[in-house]
Design a protein around this motif. Structure first.
Motif, PDB file in Angstrom:
ATOM      1  N   LEU A  53      47.034 -23.116  32.096  1.00  0.00           N
ATOM      2  CA  LEU A  53      47.154 -23.021  30.702  1.00  0.00           C
ATOM      3  C   LEU A  53      47.934 -21.688  30.213  1.00  0.00           C
ATOM      4  N   GLY A  54      47.731 -20.685  30.995  1.00  0.00           N
ATOM      5  CA  GLY A  54      48.751 -19.626  30.492  1.00  0.00           C
ATOM      6  C   GLY A  54      50.236 -19.888  30.820  1.00  0.00           C
ATOM      7  N   LEU A  55      50.564 -20.403  31.751  1.00  0.00           N
ATOM      8  CA  LEU A  55      51.723 -20.716  32.000  1.00  0.00           C
ATOM      9  C   LEU A  55      52.296 -21.486  31.174  1.00  0.00           C
ATOM     10  N   LEU A  56      51.518 -22.684  30.474  1.00  0.00           N
ATOM     11  CA  LEU A  56      51.789 -23.431  29.386  1.00  0.00           C
ATOM     12  C   LEU A  56      51.865 -22.927  28.006  1.00  0.00           C
ATOM     13  N   SER A  57      51.410 -21.596  27.763  1.00  0.00           N
ATOM     14  CA  SER A  57      51.066 -21.032  26.644  1.00  0.00           C
ATOM     15  C   SER A  57      52.203 -20.945  25.520  1.00  0.00           C
ATOM     16  N   VAL A  58      53.418 -21.023  26.110  1.00  0.00           N
ATOM     17  CA  VAL A  58      54.693 -21.383  25.060  1.00  0.00           C
ATOM     18  C   VAL A  58      54.358 -22.518  24.136  1.00  0.00           C
ATOM     19  N   LEU A  59      53.622 -23.652  24.703  1.00  0.00           N
ATOM     20  CA  LEU A  59      53.488 -24.660  23.870  1.00  0.00           C
ATOM     21  C   LEU A  59      52.467 -24.729  22.957  1.00  0.00           C
ATOM     22  N   VAL A  60      52.046 -23.571  22.659  1.00  0.00           N
ATOM     23  CA  VAL A  60      51.131 -22.978  21.732  1.00  0.00           C
ATOM     24  C   VAL A  60      49.677 -23.754  21.785  1.00  0.00           C
ATOM     25  N   ILE A  61      49.398 -25.184  21.884  1.00  0.00           N
ATOM     26  CA  ILE A  61      48.304 -25.638  22.183  1.00  0.00           C
ATOM     27  C   ILE A  61      47.461 -25.367  23.254  1.00  0.00           C
ATOM     28  N   PRO A  62      47.920 -25.155  24.674  1.00  0.00           N
ATOM     29  CA  PRO A  62      47.171 -24.483  25.565  1.00  0.00           C
ATOM     30  C   PRO A  62      46.585 -23.020  25.286  1.00  0.00           C
ATOM     31  N   THR A  63      47.230 -22.293  24.383  1.00  0.00           N
ATOM     32  CA  THR A  63      46.843 -21.001  24.131  1.00  0.00           C
ATOM     33  C   THR A  63      45.589 -21.050  23.238  1.00  0.00           C
ATOM     34  N   PHE A  64      45.615 -22.288  22.489  1.00  0.00           N
ATOM     35  CA  PHE A  64      44.114 -22.452  21.717  1.00  0.00           C
ATOM     36  C   PHE A  64      43.042 -22.853  22.518  1.00  0.00           C
ATOM     37  N   ALA A  65      43.591 -23.503  23.752  1.00  0.00           N
ATOM     38  CA  ALA A  65      42.287 -24.177  24.583  1.00  0.00           C
ATOM     39  C   ALA A  65      41.690 -22.792  25.282  1.00  0.00           C
ATOM     40  N   VAL A  66      42.876 -21.885  25.676  1.00  0.00           N
ATOM     41  CA  VAL A  66      42.146 -20.783  26.239  1.00  0.00           C
ATOM     42  C   VAL A  66      41.285 -19.910  25.423  1.00  0.00           C
ATOM     43  N   PHE A  67      41.831 -19.654  24.153  1.00  0.00           N
ATOM     44  CA  PHE A  67      41.125 -18.896  23.033  1.00  0.00           C
ATOM     45  C   PHE A  67      39.806 -19.319  23.057  1.00  0.00           C
ATOM     46  N   GLY A  68      39.557 -21.058  22.802  1.00  0.00           N
ATOM     47  CA  GLY A  68      38.543 -21.344  22.696  1.00  0.00           C
ATOM     48  C   GLY A  68      37.365 -21.358  23.935  1.00  0.00           C
ATOM     49  N   TYR A  69      38.137 -21.330  25.217  1.00  0.00           N
ATOM     50  CA  TYR A  69      37.331 -21.023  26.158  1.00  0.00           C
ATOM     51  C   TYR A  69      36.714 -19.698  26.056  1.00  0.00           C
ATOM     52  N   LEU A  70      37.346 -18.624  25.855  1.00  0.00           N
ATOM     53  CA  LEU A  70      36.876 -17.450  25.760  1.00  0.00           C
ATOM     54  C   LEU A  70      35.846 -17.099  24.613  1.00  0.00           C
ATOM     55  N   VAL A  71      35.909 -18.021  23.700  1.00  0.00           N
ATOM     56  CA  VAL A  71      34.842 -18.135  22.700  1.00  0.00           C
ATOM     57  C   VAL A  71      33.542 -18.882  23.370  1.00  0.00           C
ATOM     58  N   ARG A  72      33.735 -19.725  24.318  1.00  0.00           N
ATOM     59  CA  ARG A  72      32.464 -20.272  24.941  1.00  0.00           C
ATOM     60  C   ARG A  72      31.989 -19.248  25.864  1.00  0.00           C
ATOM     61  N   VAL A  73      32.922 -18.317  26.453  1.00  0.00           N
ATOM     62  CA  VAL A  73      32.266 -17.418  27.361  1.00  0.00           C
ATOM     63  C   VAL A  73      31.376 -16.363  26.532  1.00  0.00           C
ATOM     64  N   LEU A  74      31.850 -16.044  25.181  1.00  0.00           N
ATOM     65  CA  LEU A  74      31.038 -15.171  24.327  1.00  0.00           C
ATOM     66  C   LEU A  74      29.395 -16.146  23.910  1.00  0.00           C
ATOM     67  N   GLU A  75      29.711 -17.409  23.745  1.00  0.00           N
ATOM     68  CA  GLU A  75      28.522 -18.147  23.589  1.00  0.00           C
ATOM     69  C   GLU A  75      27.573 -17.987  24.774  1.00  0.00           C
ATOM     70  N   ARG A  76      28.100 -18.352  25.810  1.00  0.00           N
ATOM     71  CA  ARG A  76      27.234 -18.123  26.955  1.00  0.00           C
ATOM     72  C   ARG A  76      26.716 -16.817  27.407  1.00  0.00           C
ATOM     73  N   THR A  77      27.524 -15.867  27.029  1.00  0.00           N
ATOM     74  CA  THR A  77      26.813 -14.411  27.380  1.00  0.00           C
ATOM     75  C   THR A  77      25.805 -14.401  26.411  1.00  0.00           C
ATOM     76  N   VAL A  78      25.902 -14.444  25.108  1.00  0.00           N
ATOM     77  CA  VAL A  78      25.142 -14.167  24.167  1.00  0.00           C
ATOM     78  C   VAL A  78      23.739 -14.973  24.374  1.00  0.00           C
ATOM     79  N   ALA A  79      23.922 -16.122  24.730  1.00  0.00           N
ATOM     80  CA  ALA A  79      22.747 -17.097  25.178  1.00  0.00           C
ATOM     81  C   ALA A  79      22.058 -16.714  26.480  1.00  0.00           C
ATOM     82  N   GLY A  80      22.505 -15.664  27.073  1.00  0.00           N
ATOM     83  CA  GLY A  80      22.062 -15.393  28.283  1.00  0.00           C
ATOM     84  C   GLY A  80      22.290 -15.695  29.634  1.00  0.00           C
TER      85      GLY A  80
END
Length: 233
Positions: free
Chosen positions: A24-51
Motif C-alpha cells: 500500500l505504501g508503494l501504491l501511495s501515489v494513487l491516494v486511496i492506498p494512503t487512506f487505507a494505511v491511515f485507516g489501519y493506523l487508526v485501527r491500531v489506536l483502537e486496539r491499543t486503547v481497548a487493551g
C-alpha cells in the motif's frame, strides 16, 4: 513504551500485515492506498486503547478507507487552521511595517521576521496535538471526540504522552537511517516502504499506549469521599 512499540508490529501473523502495508505504501501515489494505511493506523489506536496486544488485520476495507478519510480530515483541521492563522498574522505584521516606513517600520518588519522563525514551535504543537486527537477519535469512534478539550487536556499535559511524542522521533531517525542504507544498496530500496510501515505501526502503538495509560489513571482516580472511580473518559 519504546520496547513495546518496536515489538508490537511483529506480533501474531505479522508477515502478511507488513507485506500488505508495504505494498500500500508503494501504491501511495494513487491516494486511496494512503487512506487505507491511515485507516489501519487508526485501527491500531483502537486496539491499543481497548487493551489488545496483537495488531489488527487488514480486513473490512470499506471501514479502513472511511476511517482513513476521517483521520485525514481531522489532521488537516488541526494543521491548516493554525498555519493559515499564523500566516495571516505574519502578513499583517509585515504589512504594517511596510506601511509605517522609517526606523519604526523597519523594527516592525524585523519583529515580523523573528515571528516567522517561531513557526517551528507552531509545527511542533501541531505534531503534538494531532496524535492525541486521532486517538480520541479512535477511542470514542466519534469525530467530535477529536476536538473535545475536556477529553484531550489530561493526555496533552501528561508526561507519558510527552514521552510518547518524543520517542517516535527516535524511531523515525532509526527508520530514516535504515532507509538510506537500503536505498544505497539499490536492491534494498524495495524494502523501504515495508520498513516505513513497520515504523508507523510502532509509533501509533506508542501514541495509543500513552492515551490509554492516562485514561486508566483518570478512571481509577477517586472522586469525593466515597472512593468511586471517575468515568469522565
Amino acid at each position: 513504551m519504546l520496547e513495546d512499540g518496536l515489538g508490537y508490529p511483529v506480533r501474531g501473523d505479522w508477515v502478511g500485515r507488513i507485506i500488505i502495508g508495504g505494498v500500500l505504501g508503494l501504491l501511495s501515489v494513487l491516494v486511496i492506498p494512503t487512506f487505507a494505511v491511515f485507516g489501519y493506523l487508526v485501527r491500531v489506536l483502537e486496539r491499543t486503547v481497548a487493551g489488545e496486544e496483537v495488531p489488527p488485520e487488514f480486513d473490512d476495507w470499506g471501514d479502513l478507507l472511511a476511517k482513513g478519510v476521517v483521520a485525514t480530515l481531522i489532521a488537516l483541521a488541526y494543521s491548516v487552521i493554525p498555519v493559515v492563522a499564523y500566516g495571516i498574522f505574519i502578513t499583517v505584521v509585515a504589512g504594517i511595517g511596510s506601511g509605517i516606513g522609517g526606523d519604526i517600520g523597519a523594527l516592525v518588519g524585523f519583529t515580523g521576521a523573528l515571528l516567522a522563525l517561531a513557526f517551528i514551535p507552531v509545527l511542533f504543537l501541531i505534531y503534538y496535538a494531532v496524535p492525541a486527537a486521532l486517538t480520541a477519535y479512535a477511542a470514542r469512534g466519534e469525530v467530535s471526540a477529536a476536538f473535545d478539550v475536556g477529553l484531550l487536556k489530561p493526555t496533552l499535559f501528561s508526561v507519558d504522552y510527552l514521552l510518547a511524542v518524543l520517542m517516535p522521533i527516535v524511531v523515525a531517525i532509526g527508520v530514516f537511517v535504515a532507509s538510506v542504507v537500503l536505498l544505497v544498496t539499490v536492491v534494498g530500496a524495495v524494502f523501504v516502504p515495508f520498513l516505513q510501515f513497520y515504523g508507523q505501526v510502532a509509533v501509533f502503538r506508542m501514541f495509543g499506549t500513552a492515551f490509554a495509560d492516562q485514561s486508566d489513571r483518570l478512571q481509577a482516580k477517586p472522586t469525593g469521599g466515597d472512593g468511586a472511580a471517575a468515568t469522565s473518559i
